[in-house]
Each structure stands twice: as structure tokens, then as C-alpha cells.
Write an enzyme that holds these catalytic residues in place. Structure first.
Site, PDB file in Angstrom:
ATOM      1  N   TRP A   1       0.850  -1.206   0.000  1.00 57.05           N
ATOM      2  CA  TRP A   1       0.000   0.000   0.000  1.00 57.05           C
ATOM      3  C   TRP A   1       0.875   1.241   0.000  1.00 57.05           C
ATOM      4  O   TRP A   1       1.924   1.287   0.649  1.00 57.05           O
ATOM      5  CB  TRP A   1      -0.871  -0.017   1.254  1.00 57.05           C
ATOM      6  CG  TRP A   1      -1.409   1.308   1.695  1.00 57.05           C
ATOM      7  CD1 TRP A   1      -0.761   2.228   2.480  1.00 57.05           C
ATOM      8  CD2 TRP A   1      -2.688   1.864   1.405  1.00 57.05           C
ATOM      9  NE1 TRP A   1      -1.580   3.324   2.702  1.00 57.05           N
ATOM     10  CE2 TRP A   1      -2.762   3.129   2.046  1.00 57.05           C
ATOM     11  CE3 TRP A   1      -3.792   1.420   0.678  1.00 57.05           C
ATOM     12  CZ2 TRP A   1      -3.887   3.940   1.978  1.00 57.05           C
ATOM     13  CZ3 TRP A   1      -4.912   2.231   0.607  1.00 57.05           C
ATOM     14  CH2 TRP A   1      -4.958   3.471   1.251  1.00 57.05           C
TER      15      TRP A   1
ATOM     16  N   ASN B   1       0.433   5.707   0.463  1.00 56.88           N
ATOM     17  CA  ASN B   1      -0.388   6.910   0.539  1.00 56.88           C
ATOM     18  C   ASN B   1       0.501   8.142   0.413  1.00 56.88           C
ATOM     19  O   ASN B   1       1.105   8.310  -0.651  1.00 56.88           O
ATOM     20  CB  ASN B   1      -1.343   6.938   1.739  1.00 56.88           C
ATOM     21  CG  ASN B   1      -0.746   6.743   3.094  1.00 56.88           C
ATOM     22  OD1 ASN B   1      -0.390   5.636   3.475  1.00 56.88           O
ATOM     23  ND2 ASN B   1      -0.659   7.805   3.884  1.00 56.88           N
ATOM     24  N   ASP B   2       0.624   9.002   1.387  1.00 58.08           N
ATOM     25  CA  ASP B   2       1.245  10.319   1.195  1.00 58.08           C
ATOM     26  C   ASP B   2       2.651  10.231   0.597  1.00 58.08           C
ATOM     27  O   ASP B   2       3.497   9.475   1.084  1.00 58.08           O
ATOM     28  CB  ASP B   2       1.384  11.038   2.538  1.00 58.08           C
ATOM     29  CG  ASP B   2       0.080  11.153   3.288  1.00 58.08           C
ATOM     30  OD1 ASP B   2      -0.957  10.717   2.775  1.00 58.08           O
ATOM     31  OD2 ASP B   2       0.102  11.692   4.410  1.00 58.08           O
TER      32      ASP B   2
ATOM     33  N   GLN C   1       4.543   7.035   2.220  1.00 59.95           N
ATOM     34  CA  GLN C   1       3.965   6.193   3.257  1.00 59.95           C
ATOM     35  C   GLN C   1       3.695   4.807   2.672  1.00 59.95           C
ATOM     36  O   GLN C   1       3.041   4.674   1.642  1.00 59.95           O
ATOM     37  CB  GLN C   1       2.678   6.811   3.773  1.00 59.95           C
ATOM     38  CG  GLN C   1       2.874   8.102   4.547  1.00 59.95           C
ATOM     39  CD  GLN C   1       3.424   7.855   5.938  1.00 59.95           C
ATOM     40  OE1 GLN C   1       2.686   7.599   6.869  1.00 59.95           O
ATOM     41  NE2 GLN C   1       4.738   7.944   6.083  1.00 59.95           N
TER      42      GLN C   1
ATOM     43  N   PHE D   1       5.250   8.366  10.345  1.00 58.95           N
ATOM     44  CA  PHE D   1       4.253   9.096   9.565  1.00 58.95           C
ATOM     45  C   PHE D   1       4.942  10.105   8.633  1.00 58.95           C
ATOM     46  O   PHE D   1       6.148  10.186   8.541  1.00 58.95           O
ATOM     47  CB  PHE D   1       3.271   9.793  10.505  1.00 58.95           C
ATOM     48  CG  PHE D   1       2.080   8.951  10.887  1.00 58.95           C
ATOM     49  CD1 PHE D   1       2.096   7.567  10.771  1.00 58.95           C
ATOM     50  CD2 PHE D   1       0.932   9.543  11.377  1.00 58.95           C
ATOM     51  CE1 PHE D   1       0.994   6.803  11.135  1.00 58.95           C
ATOM     52  CE2 PHE D   1      -0.179   8.796  11.743  1.00 58.95           C
ATOM     53  CZ  PHE D   1      -0.154   7.419  11.627  1.00 58.95           C
ATOM     54  N   SER D   2       4.107  10.918   7.995  1.00 63.46           N
ATOM     55  CA  SER D   2       4.561  11.762   6.889  1.00 63.46           C
ATOM     56  C   SER D   2       5.491  12.885   7.337  1.00 63.46           C
ATOM     57  O   SER D   2       5.518  13.284   8.495  1.00 63.46           O
ATOM     58  CB  SER D   2       3.351  12.352   6.180  1.00 63.46           C
ATOM     59  OG  SER D   2       2.581  11.335   5.596  1.00 63.46           O
TER      60      SER D   2
ATOM     61  N   ASP E   1       3.246  15.614  10.619  1.00 63.85           N
ATOM     62  CA  ASP E   1       3.594  15.959   9.236  1.00 63.85           C
ATOM     63  C   ASP E   1       4.481  17.199   9.126  1.00 63.85           C
ATOM     64  O   ASP E   1       4.114  18.202   8.504  1.00 63.85           O
ATOM     65  CB  ASP E   1       2.341  16.161   8.378  1.00 63.85           C
ATOM     66  CG  ASP E   1       1.329  15.030   8.512  1.00 63.85           C
ATOM     67  OD1 ASP E   1       1.759  13.908   8.820  1.00 63.85           O
ATOM     68  OD2 ASP E   1       0.137  15.275   8.305  1.00 63.85           O
TER      69      ASP E   1
ATOM     70  N   GLU F   1      -3.567  18.551   8.129  1.00 63.03           N
ATOM     71  CA  GLU F   1      -2.541  17.589   7.722  1.00 63.03           C
ATOM     72  C   GLU F   1      -1.648  18.100   6.583  1.00 63.03           C
ATOM     73  O   GLU F   1      -2.005  18.953   5.785  1.00 63.03           O
ATOM     74  CB  GLU F   1      -3.165  16.243   7.330  1.00 63.03           C
ATOM     75  CG  GLU F   1      -3.837  15.515   8.473  1.00 63.03           C
ATOM     76  CD  GLU F   1      -4.218  14.094   8.123  1.00 63.03           C
ATOM     77  OE1 GLU F   1      -4.171  13.247   9.039  1.00 63.03           O
ATOM     78  OE2 GLU F   1      -4.582  13.807   6.956  1.00 63.03           O
TER      79      GLU F   1
END
Length: 731
Positions: A296, A298-299, A315, A356-357, A413, A481
Site C-alpha cells: 500500500w 499513501n502520502d 507512506q 508518519f509523513s 507531518d 494535515e
């Protein structure tokens, strides 16, 4: 002798005294319990509450359930004092798994001596209460108090508790431990992954070196006969070569047993065992948009141009095609079009402390004292706070600063930029804390969170940071975010610039930045851009270009591809610029010039076409990866479908890029940008159709076939994948 045995037997019965009920939550109120806040309501819940998934596993007709008002409500229940007169305190518990925030606490002499939470901290869990027990024999005869606490907002910000009993017997065990020992004689841990969702399929697996936790991750294992794919997780990072490690998981008995066959397939081997030559040609995979080989995404994170290479971190969940286990994956390119997948660049520490991002930059002036031109990333450690890490191997791996976390707050973030006028570094980070700025600018309505903002910090050495200000807006969604902050030149005004501030929705503000906070001149502009989210721009891009890539939230096609190996993709890179409009300055987005390298052949072209003729030529798009350049005699809405995917827009011209599962539409020379997705129920559709208002003509049309292969890996061709042999079942 018989008398003695009878006496001993009676003594044993006397020791197992009857259980003492502390609370069953069966009344209309909480009785003598003290209620604080709104989360628990005025009395016990009759099971499932509005908006909540089905609650099960509780006893009787009621329970303490803090979902009253949803996950953002908070509160606490405190019991009357009672005496600990039995060995065990047994109870049923479920819901949020946030230590100290969604928990049941036992207090003796005013101190918390035992605590428990539910199981869930991630999407996809279940609202099932399970039995748990505390051995409280060491406190025998002492007075105690229970607290049921909900101080968590957001996902799984609630707790379910029921049937609290003092007893001399422990609650019946409902969990079992799966465990195996593996010798690290290969490069990767190979784990079978099922795409079925739900906590009844998911295990948290721990890699342990003796008693030391090396890593933990959540994975949905296949049961007998379930389709699956193989995740290959690199072990070199952990220094385990030649060691024997334990793979351990504890789960509800029924769930653990149903997944034992999948657990038995976990083994150490080499990455090639997991991969297949067909990985990049699967029909659900977009072909000229970057994505990870397996898992997977994402960001986009840490985007930086350094030593001739564009680095796109992201991510990444290596253990599934849904969100979780957040690491940083890594793609690298020389031209923004052809990407090479690199090994994981940043590892989570555990499922309780993910990566995290954040952003990326180059320490061009050696502010941190680690060497001029050292490549840096900033990221959120979910267990600690905002962190920085640096690379000495060209961005392939990172070492954390010893000062981490450099900022602690309620948020995530971090994005770091150099502010030349004051010769300092500036961090902009999303923040959820109450502040003078959020108090001064109330939200647009009472359903919006009150305290969302972008907060600014400054530093001279990248190791020590101080807060300088914050910016918020009544539309709190626009400051939510993944912040970005950068300058763009004003067209036609040499030396004049404006600052752009945006959040994850890509809705932006135009204004000025004084080194301490942002001052809005206009905005928010734009609209929530469909599937486009959490975009980031490259630091240090050559020629002063501001190049952006975003996360395209694509559909998943599991009904057709139950063993799908990847999910989600990134947008094309596009260049951002300011343009003058009748409404003032606005940001324009245009595909970077490098995407023209994707053009393979011209499929069709024409000028001054009727709608019928244009439709005839557009049929060349069917079944193809394509770029359509189309112009019209008049503005207004245009209804267009290409290869079964909506591509409508409003304007006089557009460039439409059609990949397998979505369209990107750049209209009106970049004044408008949209993403349209293929609907899951119409995966096979290749319909291509243009509908025009009467009197509108197509002034120009050109269709290119685009080449595939956005991502490559430096591997030799692989044979088609075969599932690993079934090993002997553990005993």
C-alpha cells in the site's frame, strides 16, 4: 481418613468464595458511579450506539460505552470505593487501544496499579468485548476505585466495559499464542498476506531476538484455501544475520487457530521468492503513474532533488494493500517519469510507533554539523513526536538525530524549508492544540474541530526548535494535515513573489510569510480535489521549478482480483506557477515537460471537427494508455468519457491522461486540475464518448499512445510466482 479428606475438601470449597459483582451496567443510570464529560451519557448503553459498528461480547442488556456523541466525545466514570476481597478482578473490555486514553484503571491509595485497554487503534477493527483478568492478590483487603477513561478523540476514541467481578478464579482464557523460531539465513522475512479485511483475520506479529522486541507489524494472514500473495520484508536493517529469532502473536483462540495455516507459511528466504515477472503488468496497476511493487502507498514524503536524482519517499505498508505499518518506501528518478524502486528507507519502530509523513531537504550549509549537503528528512514518530534523520549513503537509509524528538505537540507531518532573509530553518507542521490563534479565529461552524492550525517553528542548527506562530482559517479542513509552504514568482512582475500555504486537501492560500507566521491575502482557493490528497513538492528542484506530486486515492478491485498485490498510486508530476485571472492570482498546474517522453505514437489527430468526427477519432483511445489534447470553439462544460473513465471538465481546452484506473485532467492551460477514477463495477468498460452542446465544435484533437513502465527494479527477469510449499504444522 475419610473425615480428614472431607475436611480438606470443605476447606478447598471455602477458599473458592462466591464472586462479588462490582458492576454489571444493567440499570437506567450509573448509580453511585461518578460521571464526568459527555462520552458515557447519563446511563449504560443498550448495546450498539448510533453510528457505531455492532457491539458484541457484553453481558446482559447494557454496558459502559463511551461512543455517546461519537469518537470525539470524552469523559470518565469513577466507581465508589470497594474492598479487594478476592484474588482476581475480572471484566469484559473492548474498543480503543490507546494506553492512558481509552482505558480501565484500578487505583489503590490513589495510584493506578493496573490498567487495560481495548484492542483497536487502526481502521478495520471490531467492537467485540473480550474477557480480561487482573491478579490483585497483593492488594488483598485494601480499598480500591475503578476508572473507565475516555480522553481520546478521533479514530477508536472510545471504550466499552462490562461485567466487572471480583473472583477467586481467573476469567476463562480466550487468547492463544502462536510462536515459531526461525534462523535468519536469508535476506527477507516472507509472509503470506490475505486481502480479506477485519480484525477477525488480522494478527499483530512480533519479531523477537530473545526477549528483545525487534519489530512488530499487523498482517492479515490467509486461512486454509484463501488466496494470498507474499510480502518480503528486509531483515538486514535489524542486524539479525545468523541469529535465531522468534515470531510471536497472541490473539483470540478461534481467530488464531483459523489463521494457523497462514502462520505456518512464514519463513526466512530471499526476496526473489516473493516476486513475479508479472508484478508490474497486472491489469489493476496503473502503468505510467508511479506506485510501489507490492503493498500500500499513501502520502508522498521527503521529496528532494539531490545529486542529479529525484527522491520520492512515501507512506508504505509492506504487509498489506490497506493502510497500516507505516514505513517510508523509496522511488528514485533522473527524469520524473521513469522511477526505480529502492529498499525501504525508514522503518517504523513498531505498530505503536510508526513513521508518519514529513518532508525532505538538503543541509546545504552544514547547519547540523554533519557535513555540507547532507540529505535530511523530517517525519512524525507516532510514539514520540517530530523527528529528523539524515543520510550518508545518497538517501538510501537514514540515521536519527540524537535530539529526537525535536518538537513535541499534538499534531504531525513536519515540513522544513530554508528561510533565506533570516538565514534560518523553518518548520511548518499540522497542529491540533488549542492556541491563541485558534481562539482568535473560530471555526466556520460548531461541527468543525475548534483547534486545527499550521504551526511554525524556527531553528539555526536543525537540532533545537522554538515556536514562532501559527495560522488557521474558519474552514478548518483547509489547514488539516500535510502542510506545504513555498514561494512562487508573480508573472509580469520581476522580483515579486507570493507565498503559498496549503494542507492535505490541496486547497491553498496566497499571502506573505515573515519568517514567523503566514499572512493571508486570499484563499482558500480550489476545491477538495477528488482523489488527490497530501501533495508535496520537491525541495531543490533545478531551475527554480516547483514540482508537485500527490496521492491518488484509487479504488481497490478485490472482487475481480482477490490476490491483488498493490493499492494506490501517485499523480503525474506537475509544475506549479502563479497565473493572473479575473479573480486575482491563482495557482496553475501543468504536467512537467518530461512527461512528453511517455508519448509513443500518434493514434489520431484532426482539426475543426464535428462532434461526430471527434467521437470517431476518440475511439482510438479504447484499450490504450493515452494522452488526449483537445480544444473547443467555446468554453463551458464538456462531457467526456475515455476508456470507461469519466473525464468531464469545464473549459475551452484540456489535456487528459488516461491510465488503467483513473484520468488526470488539466483544463484551461492548467487553471483547473481534476482526477476521475474508474468505478469498480465497470472495470471492463472501454466506452469512449464526447457529448457537446449544440453549436460547439472541436477545434483541435490529438491523441498519443503512452508507454508503460513508470517503475522499474534492478532485478533479472523472474519466473511466475508459485506459492511456497506448505511446511509441517507447528505442534
Amino acid at each position: 481418613m475419610k473425615t480428614l479428606l472431607l475436611s480438606l475438601s470443605l476447606c478447598g470449597l471455602a477458599q473458592a468464595a462466591a464472586p462479588l459483582l462490582i458492576a454489571d451496567f444493567e440499570g437506567k443510570s450509573y448509580g453511585e458511579w461518578t460521571v464526568e464529560g459527555k462520552a458515557f451519557g447519563p446511563g449504560p448503553a443498550p448495546g450498539t450506539l448510533p453510528g457505531q459498528m455492532k457491539v458484541s461480547g457484553f453481558s446482559g442488556q447494557g454496558l459502559a460505552n463511551s461512543f455517546v456523541g461519537g469518537d470525539d466525545a470524552t469523559g470518565k466514570l469513577t466507581s465508589p470505593a470497594f474492598t479487594l476481597e478476592r484474588r482476581f478482578l475480572n471484566f469484559l473490555i473492548g474498543g480503543g487501544g490507546w494506553a492512558g486514553q481509552t482505558c480501565l484503571n484500578l487505583l489503590v491509595d490513589g495510584k493506578v496499579v493496573r490498567t487495560a485497554t481495548g484492542e483497536n487503534t487502526e481502521p478495520g477493527g471490531e467492537e467485540t468485548l473480550a474477557p480480561e483478568s487482573w491478579d490483585v492478590s497483593e492488594f488483598s483487603g485494601k480499598t480500591a476505585v475503578l476508572q473507565i477513561v475516555d480522553q481520546r478523540q478521533g479514530g477508536w476514541g472510545h471504550l466499552n466495559v462490562d461485567h466487572i467481578v471480583l473472583a477467586d478464579e481467573k476469567a476463562q482464557a480466550t487468547r492463544v499464542t502462536l510462536e515459531k523460531s526461525l534462523t535468519v539465513n536469508g535476506s527477507h522475512l516472507l509472509v503470506p498476506v490475505s486481502n480479506a479485511q477485519g480484525k477477525n483475520k488480522e494478527l499483530v506479529l512480533e519479531i523477537r531476538d530473545g526477549d528483545t522486541l525487534v519489530q512488530s507489524f499487523s498482517v492479515t494472514l490467509p486461512g486454509d484455501g484463501d488466496p494470498f500473495w507474499i510480502a518480503a520484508y528486509p531483515l538486514e536493517h535489524f542486524g539479525l544475520k545468523g541469529k535465531t529469532v522468534r515470531i510471536v502473536s497472541e490473539k483470540k483462540t478461534g481467530v488464531a487457530e483459523s489463521l494457523r495455516a497462514g502462520f505456518d507459511r512464514i519463513h526466512v528466504g530471499n526476496e526473489a521468492e516473493a516476486l513475479a515477472a508479472s508484478d508490474y503488468s497486472e491489469p489493476y496497476r496503473n502503468q505510467f503513474h508511479a506506485s510501489t511493487r507490492r503493498g500500500w502507498v499513501n502520502d508522498p514524503n521527503g521529496m528532494v532533488f539531490h545529486n542529479g536524482l529525484y527522491h520520492l519517499y512515501y507512506q508504505y505498508n509492506p504487509f498489506g494493500i490497506f493502510w497500516g505499518n507505516m514505513h517510508w518506501g523509496h522511488l528514485q528518478s533522473q527524469d520524473l517519469v521513469h522511477w526505480e524502486e529502492k529498499p525501504i528507507a525508514l522503518y517504523q519502530k513498531s505498530v505503536k510507533d510508526m513513521a508518519f509523513s514529513g518532508g525532505g531537504f538538503v543541509d546545504f550549509n552544514n547547519s547540523a554539523g554533519l557535513g555540507k549537503d547532507t540529505q535530511f528528512i523530517s517525519f512524525t514518530s507516532t510514539g514520540r513526536g517530530e523527528c529528523l534523520a539524515y543520510s550518508k549513503d545518497g538517501g538510501l537509509s537514514f540515521t536519527e538525530l540524537p535530539e529526537n524528538p525535536v518538537v513535541t505537540h499534538v499534531g504531525r507531518d513536519p515540513r522544513i524549508i530554508w528561510h533565506e532573509p533570516e538565514h534560518k530553518w523553518v518548520m511548518v507542521v499540522y497542529d491540533e492544540s488549542r492556541s491563541a490563534e485558534t481562539d482568535a479565529t473560530p471555526p466556520a461552524h460548531d461541527k468543525m474541530p475548534a483547534h486545527r492550525s499550521m504551526v511554525f517553528y524556527e531553528s539555526r542548527d536543525l537540532r533545537h526548535w522554538s515556536r514562532t506562530g501559527a495560522f488557521t482559517d474558519p474552514d478548518r479542513d483547509t489547514v488539516y494535515e500535510c502542510p506545504e509552504l513555498f514561494e512562487l514568482p508573480v508573472p509580469g512582475q520581476p522580483g515579486e513573489t507570493r507565498w503559498i500555504l496549503l494542507g492535505a486537501q490541496n486547497r491553498y492560500f496566497i499571502g506573505r510569510f515573515d519568517g514567523r507566521t503566514f499572512h493571508k491575502e486570499s484563499g482558500p482557493h480550489g476545491s477538495p480535489r477528488g482523489a488527490f490528497y497530501a501533495a508535496q513538492t520537491f525541495s531543490g528542484a533545478p531551475d527554480g521549478r516547483r514540482i508537485q506530486i500527490g496521492w491518488v486515492q484509487t479504488d481497490v478491485f478485490l472482487s475481480r482480483f482477490p490476490a491483488q498485490i498493490t493499492n494506490q498510486a501517485f499523480s503525474l508530476p506537475h509544475e506549479m506557477s502563479l497565473g493572473k485571472t479575473s479573480d486575482g492570482l491563482r495557482v496553475f498546474l501543468t504536467p512537467v515537460r518530461e512527461v512528453e517522453k511517455l508519448r509513443a505514437t500518434v493514434l489520431a489527430e484532426g482539426q475543426n471537427l464535428s462532434a461526430a468526427k471527434a467521437n470517431e477519432l476518440l475511439q482510438a483511445c479504447q484499450g490504450e494508455l493515452s494522452e488526449v489534447l483537445i480544444g473547443f470553439s467555446s468554453p463551458g462544460p464538456k462531457q467526456l468519457v475515455i476508456n470507461g473513465i469519466d473525464a468531464h471538465f469545464n473549459g475551452r481546452n484540456a489535456r487528459v491522461f488516461t491510465d488503467r484506473t483513473f484520468n488526470e485532467i488539466y483544463a484551461n492551460e492548467g487553471a483547473s486540475y481534476e482526477v476521475r477514477k474508474r468505478p469498480g463495477h465497470a472495470f471492463e468498460s472501454r466506452e469512449t464518448k464526447l457529448t457537446l452542446a449544440e453549436g460547439t465544435a472541436v477545434t483541435s484533437l490529438k491523441i498519443f499512445r503512452l508507454s508503460a513502465g513508470a517503475v522499474t527494479v534492478p532485478d533479472a527477469p523472474l519466473s511466475p510466482q508459485a506459492p511456497p510449499a506448505q511446511p509441517a504444522r507447528s505442534k
